[in-house]
Every structure is written in structure tokens, then in C-alpha cells.
Design a protein around this motif. Structure first.
Motif, short mmCIF file in Angstrom:
data_model
loop_
_atom_site.label_atom_id
_atom_site.label_comp_id
_atom_site.label_asym_id
_atom_site.label_seq_id
_atom_site.Cartn_x
_atom_site.Cartn_y
_atom_site.Cartn_z
N GLU A 100 14.31 16.85 -5.19
CA GLU A 100 14.11 18.15 -4.28
C GLU A 100 13.28 18.76 -3.32
OE1 GLU A 100 13.86 19.85 -8.53
OE2 GLU A 100 15.25 17.91 -7.24
N GLN A 101 12.26 17.87 -4.01
CA GLN A 101 10.92 18.08 -3.05
C GLN A 101 10.57 17.64 -1.98
OE1 GLN A 101 7.98 19.24 -6.77
NE2 GLN A 101 8.67 21.25 -6.81
N LEU A 102 10.91 15.99 -2.40
CA LEU A 102 10.27 14.86 -1.25
C LEU A 102 10.59 15.75 0.19
CD1 LEU A 102 9.04 12.24 -2.02
CD2 LEU A 102 11.51 11.20 -1.89
N PHE A 103 12.17 15.97 0.90
CA PHE A 103 12.50 15.74 1.48
C PHE A 103 11.81 17.42 1.59
CE2 PHE A 103 13.34 11.26 0.56
CZ PHE A 103 13.18 10.65 1.90
N TRP A 104 12.06 17.96 3.66
CA TRP A 104 11.96 19.57 3.77
C TRP A 104 13.18 20.04 3.47
CZ3 TRP A 104 7.55 21.66 4.91
CH2 TRP A 104 7.06 20.91 5.87
N ILE A 157 0.92 -1.14 0.13
CA ILE A 157 0.54 -0.27 0.03
C ILE A 157 1.01 1.28 0.12
CG2 ILE A 157 -2.18 1.44 1.09
CD1 ILE A 157 -2.85 -1.11 2.51
N THR A 158 1.59 1.09 0.57
CA THR A 158 2.99 2.05 1.32
C THR A 158 2.97 2.34 -0.29
OG1 THR A 158 3.37 1.99 3.25
CG2 THR A 158 4.41 3.61 2.44
N LYS A 159 3.64 1.31 -1.10
CA LYS A 159 4.60 1.78 -1.84
C LYS A 159 3.78 2.48 -3.37
CE LYS A 159 8.01 -0.70 -5.40
NZ LYS A 159 8.23 -2.15 -6.16
N VAL A 160 2.45 1.87 -3.32
CA VAL A 160 1.77 1.91 -5.06
C VAL A 160 1.00 3.34 -4.19
CG1 VAL A 160 -0.56 1.84 -5.47
CG2 VAL A 160 0.54 -0.27 -4.69
N LEU A 161 1.08 3.54 -2.95
CA LEU A 161 0.38 5.19 -3.20
C LEU A 161 2.35 6.12 -3.60
CD1 LEU A 161 -1.19 5.23 0.79
CD2 LEU A 161 -2.41 6.07 -2.24
N PHE A 162 2.85 5.92 -2.69
CA PHE A 162 4.27 6.67 -3.28
C PHE A 162 4.44 7.27 -4.55
CE2 PHE A 162 7.56 8.09 0.22
CZ PHE A 162 8.65 8.57 -0.22
N LYS A 163 4.36 6.14 -5.38
CA LYS A 163 3.93 6.53 -6.93
C LYS A 163 3.59 7.19 -6.75
CE LYS A 163 7.24 2.09 -7.49
NZ LYS A 163 7.56 0.88 -8.52
N LEU A 164 1.77 6.46 -7.08
CA LEU A 164 0.77 7.63 -7.32
C LEU A 164 0.84 8.88 -6.87
CD1 LEU A 164 -2.14 7.83 -8.55
CD2 LEU A 164 -2.96 7.46 -6.64
N VAL A 165 1.37 9.72 -6.20
CA VAL A 165 1.70 11.21 -5.28
C VAL A 165 2.67 11.31 -6.12
CG1 VAL A 165 2.26 12.74 -3.13
CG2 VAL A 165 0.70 10.35 -3.12
N ILE A 166 3.54 11.01 -6.39
CA ILE A 166 4.78 11.51 -6.94
C ILE A 166 4.75 11.15 -9.33
CG2 ILE A 166 7.21 10.53 -8.35
CD1 ILE A 166 7.37 9.43 -5.98
N VAL A 219 1.02 11.77 -9.67
CA VAL A 219 0.10 12.85 -9.78
C VAL A 219 0.14 14.25 -9.80
CG1 VAL A 219 -2.17 13.63 -9.28
CG2 VAL A 219 -1.49 10.98 -9.59
N PHE A 220 1.42 14.37 -8.55
CA PHE A 220 1.49 15.46 -8.50
C PHE A 220 3.18 15.93 -9.10
CE2 PHE A 220 -1.03 14.45 -4.94
CZ PHE A 220 -2.09 15.71 -5.05
N LYS A 221 3.94 15.18 -10.11
CA LYS A 221 4.84 14.95 -10.58
C LYS A 221 6.25 16.11 -9.54
CE LYS A 221 3.24 15.40 -14.40
NZ LYS A 221 3.05 13.51 -15.00
#
Length: 400
Positions: A392-396, A375-384, A386-388
Motif C-alpha cells: 500500500e506504500q508502493l504507489f501514491w 537492473i530495474t528488477k534487481v533495484l526494485f527488489k533491493l529497495v523493497i 531494505v526499506f521494508k
């Protein structure tokens, strides 16, 4: 693209199917949450391999006659049976019923008040019903099996004008005078109290226990205590969820938000799994659920740190995510398998509340593995996607 579509469909199925089950089936609450009676029975005498199974089945039939919903019966060790009756209104009545051996015997009563040897036992009774006698008194009508009917006819034929004592656990229930031979294997036991007659009917229907039993412990839990426990535990769960969510977002930014969504899905799946398998939720079980929240976060932290390491090596975001989940797998499995072994020991050697904790812990661990690795993996790839999201934007502060 095809694989992504399949993954999204599986993700929806994992959420929708348990959700439908949870909607249709309510979660059973344990004794400590609903209130009720807790009884520990110990078998006396010689215990065979299947003795406790027979005791459990007979006690369960007796409880069914009381109309108690969702009783919990657990064999503990070689000679003990734990009975939990949630929401029962008359605890003493239940204790008296389930704790009675119900050994029925037919004996000839002598003129001096003594009794002869046992001529017929209650195991020959095929059925029993509560009826009203000729003068309105409650009676228990019983029917004997074929062999018992033959024996009963012989007893009544050879002992006309004598009293036939019907004994329950050594106590006389009635002693009618035999006026004539009684063929057909039918008879009645007369009592003066309707409740006693009903209890006797229930006992004869369920059958006698194969061994005598002793009540080792009884405990009554009030519904008020259960309500207080639920409220306090709910508050603890909400605080834990909020604290974990804030921590993950504060440390990991976008991955932290993904972890928060996964955490909500995880909690939903655990509750749905309880409903699916018909498990009983207890207070220790809720404690185990809250404990497993930390395990879900731990699995995500391991994965996110591995992704950071891959990004530092110069991999692209897609490759870093793929490698991060792959490299985090051994550590996640090691930790969760170890916890599963502990939960197994608690389940097989523990009793009552400990078993509830072990069940929740086991479900939590299994669902943790599914959420962390899929689940985490699928959501991770989905967010990346969809939101492009850029690496460098991934972490603070990016990755250094």
C-alpha cells in the motif's frame, strides 16, 4: 538468498567495469562536435569487389602521414568513400593529399618535349624517404622492389644521355639526365619545395590508388559551431532528464524513484559503451541518445502498470513484482526489436550523421533491454527488501 547475492554482484559488475573503461578511454567526438573537414570521394572507372577497400586503406595511410588523430572513413555504396577529419588545421592540404590518385610513371623525355611510353610504374616502389640533396635541396629518395630494380637498371642502361621523366598523375616531377646505368633499384626525385617533397614522399609511401577518384563534396565545420552544438545539446539532455525524472516520481512514487536511478545508470552505460567500442559521438548520435531516454521510461511504465494489475488481483508484493516483470517482457521486447530493425536499416543504408544516429539508437535499445529486464528488477527488489516497503506504500494512492 544465493540468487540475490549473484544478482547484486552482476549489477555492480555492470556498473563498475564500463565505468573503468570510460575513465581510461575518452569518448571520440565527431566532426560536427570538434570541427574539421568532411570529404566525399567517388571512384571513377571500373570498380571491382575489393576496389573501395583498397581505396580506403590507401587514403587512411595518407591521412596517417598528416598526423590527424581519429579520422573516420566510411565506404558508402559501391563507389564512394566518406572521410571525416576532426580538428585538422590545414583542410586544403588534406584534401589535396587524399584526393590525388598518385599514379607514378617513368618515361623517356624526347628532345621535342614529348614523352615516350610508360617504362615503369610507381607500384614497383618499395619505400620512399625525404632527404637533403648535395646542395641542400629537398629530394625524395625511393627504393624499388626486386623486379622494379631490374627494370630500372635496364631502362637506365639502354637510355644513357637521355632524360628520364618521372611523372605523377601525368605531370612531370623531374627529368634528370641518365649518365650511366643505375643498378640496385635506388633513385631520387628532386623538388624545389620542401612541402611538395614531403607530400610526394607521403604519396609514394601510401601507394597509388587503384582507380582515379573525384572529390564530390567538401565541407568544413568550425570548432565554434561544434561548441555551440554541444552546449545546446547538453541543455536539451539535462532538461529531458529532469522532466522525465519529475514525471516518473509524480506518477509512480517509489517505482518512479527507482526508474530515475535506472535512468541515470542507463545514461552512464550508454556513454561507457561508446568508449568501449571506440564509436564516434556525433550530434545526431546525442539526439538518438536523448530519444532512447524515452524508451527506457516506456519500458519501466509498462512494467509498473503490470505490477499494478497483479496487485489488484490480490497477489503479494513479491509475487506482483515477479509477475509484473514477466508479463511486461513481451511488450518491451516487441517495441525494442522493432526499433532495432529500424536502426539496422538506417545504419546499412544511411551515411555519416545517419549512421551515428543509428549506432546510438542501437546501443540505446540494447542497454534499454538490459536495464528494463535486469537492473530495474534487481533495484526494485533491493529497495523493497531494505526499506521494508508495504504494497500500500508502493504507489501514491495505493492500488485500487
Amino acid at each position: 538468498m544465493k540468487n540475490k547475492t549473484i544478482h547484486y554482484i552482476l549489477l555492480l559488475a555492470i556498473i563498475i567495469i564500463p565505468g573503468a573503461i570510460l575513465y581510461r578511454n575518452k569518448i571520440k567526438l565527431g566532426l560536427d562536435l570538434r570541427g574539421g573537414t568532411y570529404v566525399v570521394l567517388q571512384a571513377q572507372g571500373k570498380i571491382e569487389n575489393d576496389t573501395m577497400d583498397k581505396v580506403r586503406d590507401i587514403v587512411e595511410r595518407r591521412i596517417d602521414s598528416l598526423g590527424v588523430s581519429e579520422p573516420v572513413l566510411q565506404i558508402n555504396g559501391k563507389d564512394r568513400l566518406i572521410v571525416e577529419l576532426a580538428g585538422i588545421k590545414d583542410p586544403q592540404k588534406a584534401i589535396d593529399l587524399i584526393g590525388t590518385t598518385a599514379k607514378l610513371e617513368f618515361k623517356i623525355k624526347n628532345q621535342d618535349g614529348t614523352y615516350g611510353p610508360t617504362l615503369l610504374e610507381g607500384s614497383a616502389i618499395k619505400n620512399a624517404t625525404l632527404v637533403q640533396g648535395q646542395f641542400g635541396q629537398p629530394e625524395v629518395a625511393f627504393e624499388l622492389d626486386t623486379k622494379g630494380a631490374e627494370t630500372f637498371a635496364k631502362i637506365t642502361r639502354e637510355n644513357v644521355h637521355k632524360q628520364l621523366a618521372i611523372m605523377l598523375d601525368g605531370k612531370e616531377q623531374s627529368a634528370p639526365v641518365i649518365n650511366t646505368e643505375i643498378p640496385g633499384g635506388r633513385g631520387v626525385i628532386t623538388t624545389n619545395d620542401p612541402e611538395d617533397a614531403q607530400a610526394l614522399t607521403n604519396l609514394l609511401k601510401s601507394g597509388a590508388l587503384p582507380v582515379s577518384i573525384k572529390i564530390m563534396e567538401t565541407r568544413t565545420v568550425g570548432a565554434t559551431l561544434g561548441n555551440e552544438s554541444i552546449q545546446q545539446t547538453k541543455m536539451a539532455g539535462v532538461i529531458a532528464m529532469i522532466a522525465i525524472s519529475l514525471f516518473m516520481f509524480a506518477v509512480y512514487k517509489i517505482p518512479g524513484l527507482i526508474a530515475d536511478i535506472v535512468l541515470a545508470i542507463y545514461g552512464f552505460l550508454v556513454l561507457a559503451s561508446f568508449s568501449m567500442i571506440g564509436a564516434t559521438l556525433t550530434l545526431p548520435g546525442i539526439a538518438g541518445f536523448i530519444l532512447t531516454l524515452g524508451m527506457v521510461v516506456d519500458a519501466n511504465v509498462i512494467t509498473f502498470e503490470r505490477i499494478k494489475e497483479e496487485l489488484r488481483k490480490g497477489y503479494s508484493l513479491e509475487d506482483a513484482v515477479e509477475n509484473g516483470f514477466k508479463n511486461g517482457l513481451p511488450a518491451i521486447l516487441d517495441g525494442n526489436i522493432t526499433t532495432l530493425l529500424v536502426a539496422s536499416v538506417l545504419f546499412f543504408f544511411g551515411t555519416g550523421p545517419v549512421k551515428g544516429f543509428a549506432v546510438t539508437l542501437t546501443l540505446g535499445v540494447l542497454i534499454t533491454i538490459v536495464t528494463a529486464l535486469f537492473i530495474t528488477k534487481v533495484l526494485f527488489k533491493l529497495v523493497i527488501s531494505v526499506f521494508k516497503v508495504k504494497k500500500e506504500q508502493l504507489f501514491w494512492k495505493g492500488v485500487k
